[in-house]
Design an enzyme around this catalytic site. Structure first.
Site, PDB file in Angstrom:
ATOM      1  N   SER A 227     -26.264 -25.637   3.463  1.00 18.71           N
ATOM      2  CA  SER A 227     -24.975 -26.049   2.893  1.00 18.71           C
ATOM      3  C   SER A 227     -25.243 -26.967   1.717  1.00 18.71           C
ATOM      4  O   SER A 227     -26.305 -27.582   1.624  1.00 18.71           O
ATOM      5  CB  SER A 227     -24.149 -26.798   3.926  1.00 18.71           C
ATOM      6  OG  SER A 227     -24.717 -28.068   4.166  1.00 18.71           O
ATOM      7  N   ASP A 228     -24.270 -27.055   0.808  1.00 20.26           N
ATOM      8  CA  ASP A 228     -24.346 -28.121  -0.181  1.00 20.26           C
ATOM      9  C   ASP A 228     -24.145 -29.437   0.579  1.00 20.26           C
ATOM     10  O   ASP A 228     -23.719 -29.443   1.739  1.00 20.26           O
ATOM     11  CB  ASP A 228     -23.303 -27.939  -1.286  1.00 20.26           C
ATOM     12  CG  ASP A 228     -23.691 -28.730  -2.544  1.00 20.26           C
ATOM     13  OD1 ASP A 228     -24.502 -29.676  -2.441  1.00 20.26           O
ATOM     14  OD2 ASP A 228     -23.176 -28.414  -3.636  1.00 20.26           O
ATOM     15  N   TRP A 229     -24.441 -30.525  -0.091  1.00 19.15           N
ATOM     16  CA  TRP A 229     -24.489 -31.827   0.600  1.00 19.15           C
ATOM     17  C   TRP A 229     -23.113 -32.216   1.156  1.00 19.15           C
ATOM     18  O   TRP A 229     -22.147 -32.344   0.405  1.00 19.15           O
ATOM     19  CB  TRP A 229     -25.064 -32.872  -0.344  1.00 19.15           C
ATOM     20  CG  TRP A 229     -26.562 -33.000  -0.204  1.00 19.15           C
ATOM     21  CD1 TRP A 229     -27.258 -34.179  -0.103  1.00 19.15           C
ATOM     22  CD2 TRP A 229     -27.554 -31.965  -0.103  1.00 19.15           C
ATOM     23  NE1 TRP A 229     -28.603 -33.913   0.063  1.00 19.15           N
ATOM     24  CE2 TRP A 229     -28.816 -32.582   0.063  1.00 19.15           C
ATOM     25  CE3 TRP A 229     -27.511 -30.575  -0.106  1.00 19.15           C
ATOM     26  CZ2 TRP A 229     -30.008 -31.861   0.211  1.00 19.15           C
ATOM     27  CZ3 TRP A 229     -28.689 -29.852   0.038  1.00 19.15           C
ATOM     28  CH2 TRP A 229     -29.901 -30.504   0.190  1.00 19.15           C
TER      29      TRP A 229
ATOM     30  N   GLY B   9     -21.284 -30.281   2.795  1.00 19.55           N
ATOM     31  CA  GLY B   9     -20.396 -29.138   2.548  1.00 19.55           C
ATOM     32  C   GLY B   9     -20.241 -28.228   3.755  1.00 19.55           C
ATOM     33  O   GLY B   9     -19.885 -27.058   3.605  1.00 19.55           O
TER      34      GLY B   9
END
Ligand code: BGC
Length: 719
Positions: free
Chosen positions: A260-262, A264
């Site tokens: 995942s993005d941070w 996210g």
């Protein structure tokens, strides 16, 4: 426990762990068998511990089996400095790195070999800094010129995007460091990026927004990918079954990790079942993460199967075997002269000469005795700034320092700041000084008046263009136009160098000024490359990787009022007509078109021909065009080949880039440029049959020096 026994215990654990790793690496079993055997030894708690952050940039690791933690780090400008806790700097003296030119600068080189060298060198630096995964390259499509991350990304064109992305990935991974391609998918605006839902038709998705990701996975063999913050077609990218399970893992047979993005990740069960493998960017206590204790509970409740968990663990171990457990990781190298050379070469090939009407460039340094260097951007560095990834550059040569390096002894260089590039708060455009600083302008006018040549360095900066916010409009910040006008009035030899990572409205400058250069956040060697270009040691060869609209409302997303969306919904109404595809098809004149860029020499195109007239869908078109350097300097040219399908059964752009080649041609010499286009690349995506269709009939081939300067046209037929 006293200090000595603590030390002994740590040493014992380390020896045990190292032996374990060694044993695993020396083992002749196949990686698959090794991973399967490790998975059998893991408890559910251990398995789940591999699936979430263990620090702001780290994850996983099982000490008892000698499986190392995965250490990630940002890209794409270089290997980011180390953090201690949270985002705070570790304040080390050992974590500086080479600052590589930003994404759109790399794209402006149109040179996949440089993308490979960028990846390779950043991979070496990542190794030296003991990283397993580089969070790079980033190449979301430039849908709106306002997107705050345009400078990090490459282009508005999926083909150029893909050619660069594949090479950047291969370069990074040549060092047994995983590339993490990002942000999958459709992260084209920063406004409400964490909540906005993108509605898009599948054809635009497949033809414009996914090709570079597909190429990075299927050709570049990227080992990891980062899901974007936004939603696509109703679901967050980190729990999007269509994007992750069906397309990425199903169709493209992706074997690596989806992270995942941070911060996210938004769910446990959906994210786990819909394809996310690793939750990243969370805060302690990590056991509370979606992919920690709640995931153990979901498995126990039968909501997520052990098969799904094992698949994620398999992927993480598989990437570990390509990287830190591959057995052939080098020690890496950092801040070497070779890396500086790569940064220089990218910068040198990225600078775009927009206008040279008076032939003022290259500067005749044999006769010029005084130069006024004006503008905050002449002395500003760009390795850090704004919100998001930067790099603690070992050094960065500013434009002023570069000119002094190259001209210091022979020319009197007089500097004036001209404007202040400081921004007051991290909002959108509104937060720069509302009025020009008349004292700074007067000082600039004074040095400009008394110098033979004035070089103005204006544009954006890294605080102004930033992750997490878009610009409000295309206007030049910091009241720069007032400075340009004042200096141009007093010095008829004014050169305007605009520095930025995205399009700006420079229409007034285009109208009033005879000499305009476009430069970027151009890495450690920025100033040296810029100075060499200005004095003609480097013949400019950069070409714009995106359209500069004459007015923001000419851009498709803005013309259709389809940005930034309403009620957290943004509808990509322009479909496939992104960037020049829109401008060409709708016959809208841009300020500067996609692919544009002048040289100190001229290239003449003749004799575009193809190896045949009729092709089957399985064949490849070989097109040849003759390019002659008719000027007095050797130079590099990017030959661009576009293809159009007049009278198509579906809506099509007038033309689409299908091949390009960058070559160096000596003055007076001629080169036969061969460009290959597989006929299958001419297909459109048919949403009804959910398949790619190569339409039979006549296609037009256009060769030229930019998307609008097309001098050679030919046609072929597909049967
Ligand atoms: C960005 C990512 C980046 C991550 C870690 C996020 O805000 O979107 O591109 O890799 O932070 O710094």
């Amino acid at each position: 426990m006293n200090k000595v026994s603590k030390y002994l215990l740590i040493t014992l654990i380390l020896v045990f762990a190292l032996n374990n790793v060694k044993a695993q690496m020396q083992n002749s079993q196949s990686v698959d068998a090794k991973i399967t055997s490790i998975i059998k030894q893991l408890t559910i708690e251990e398995k789940i511990s591999l699936l979430h952050s263990s620090g702001i940039f780290s994850a996983g690791g099982i000490q008892r089996l000698g499986i190392p933690e995965m250490m990630t780090d940002d890209g794409p400008l270089g290997v980011r400095e180390d953090v201690k806790q949270g985002w705070g700097s570790a304040n080390l003296t050992t974590d500086s790195a080479t600052f590589f030119p930003n994404g759109s600068a790399l794209a402006a080189t149109w040179n996949p070999d440089l993308a490979y060298r960028f990846g390779h060198d950043m991979g070496e630096e990542a190794r030296a800094r003991k990283k397993t995964i580089m969070l790079a390259p980033a190449f979301n499509i430039c849908r709106t010129p306002l997107c705050g991350r345009t400078y990090e990304y490459y282009s508005e064109d999926p083909f150029l995007n893909a050619r660069l992305a594949v090479q950047a990935v291969k370069g990074i991974q040549s060092q047994n460091v995983a590339a993490c391609v990002k942000h999958y998918a459709i992260n084209n605006q920063e406004v409400e990026r964490g909540r906005v839902n993108v509605e898009i038709d599948e054809r635009a998705l497949r033809e414009i927004y996914l090709p570079a990701f597909k190429a990075a996975i299927t050709e570049g063999n990227a080992w990891s990918i980062m899901s974007a913050y936004n939603k696509v077609l109703g679901s967050y990218c980190s729990e999007n079954d269509f994007l992750l399970n069906q397309v990425l893992k199903g169709e493209w047979k992706f074997k690596g990790i989806v992270m995942s993005d941070w911060a996210g990740t938004h769910s446990t069960v959906d994210a786990a079942n819909h394809g996310l493998d690793l939750e990243m960017g969370t805060n302690p206590p990590y056991v509370k993460n979606y992919f920690a204790d709640p995931l153990i509970a979901a498995v126990k409740d039968g909501k997520v199967s052990m098969k799904v968990i094992d698949d994620k663990v398999y992927r993480i171990l598989w990437v570990t075997y390509q990287t830190s457990m591959s057995g052939n990781q080098s020690l890496g190298k950092i801040n070497t002269p070779e890396h500086s050379q790569t940064a220089y070469d990218i910068a040198a090939e990225s600078i775009v000469l927009l206008k040279n009407e008076k032939q003022l460039l290259p500067l005749n340094i044999k006769t010029i005795k005084s130069i006024a260097v004006i503008g905050d951007n002449a002395t500003r560095t760009f390795h850090l700034g704004g919100f998001g990834a930067g790099v603690k550059a070992r050094y960065e040569i500013t434009a002023l320092a570069g000119l002094k390096n190259r001209l210091g002894k022979s020319v009197d260089i007089r500097f004036a700041q001209g404007y202040s590039g400081v921004i007051k708060s991290m909002k959108r455009n509104a937060d720069v000084e509302p009025k020009a600083d008349s004292t700074l302008i007067q000082q600039a006018v004074a040095v400009a008046k008394s110098s033979e040549v004035a070089i103005l360095f204006i544009g954006g900066n890294r605080d102004f263009e930033s992750e997490s916010r878009d610009r409000a409009d295309l206007s030049l910040p910091f009241n720069e136009q007032a400075l340009v006008d004042a200096v141009t009035t007093v010095n008829s030899n004014t050169i305007v160098v605009v520095v930025g990572g995205a399009p700006y409205d420079i229409s007034k400058i285009k109208k009033n000024n005879h000499t305009i250069v476009w430069s970027w956040y151009n890495g450690s060697e920025n100033g040296n490359a810029l100075a060499d270009m200005l004095i003609g040691k480097v013949n400019p060869s950069g070409k714009l990787p995106f359209t500069f609209p004459a007015s923001l409302n000419d851009s498709p997303a803005h013309a259709l009022n389809a940005y930034p969306g309403e009620n957290l919904q943004v509808n990509y109404k322009e479909g496939i007509l992104v960037g020049y595809r829109w401008f060409d098809t709708k016959k809208i004149e841009p300020l500067y078109c996609f692919g544009y860029g002048l040289s100190y020499t001229n290239f003449k195109y003749t004799d575009l021909s193809t190896d045949k007239e009729n092709y089957k869908a399985s064949e490849t078109i070989t097109a040849t065009v003759i390019v002659r350097n008719t000027g007095k300097y050797a130079g590099k040219e990017t030959v661009q080949l576009y293809v159009g399908k007049p009278g198509s059964v579906v809506e099509r752009a007038d033309k689409e880039l299908k091949a390009f080649k960058k070559i160096e041609i000596a003055s007076g010499a001629t080169s036969n440029i061969v460009l290959k286009v597989p006929v299958k690349d001419l297909a459109y995506y048919d949403v009804k049959t959910k398949s790619w269709v190569v339409e039979p009939g006549q296609y037009k081939l256009y060769a030229g020096t930019s998307s609008k300067d097309i001098t050679q046209i030919s046609s072929i037929t597909v049967n």
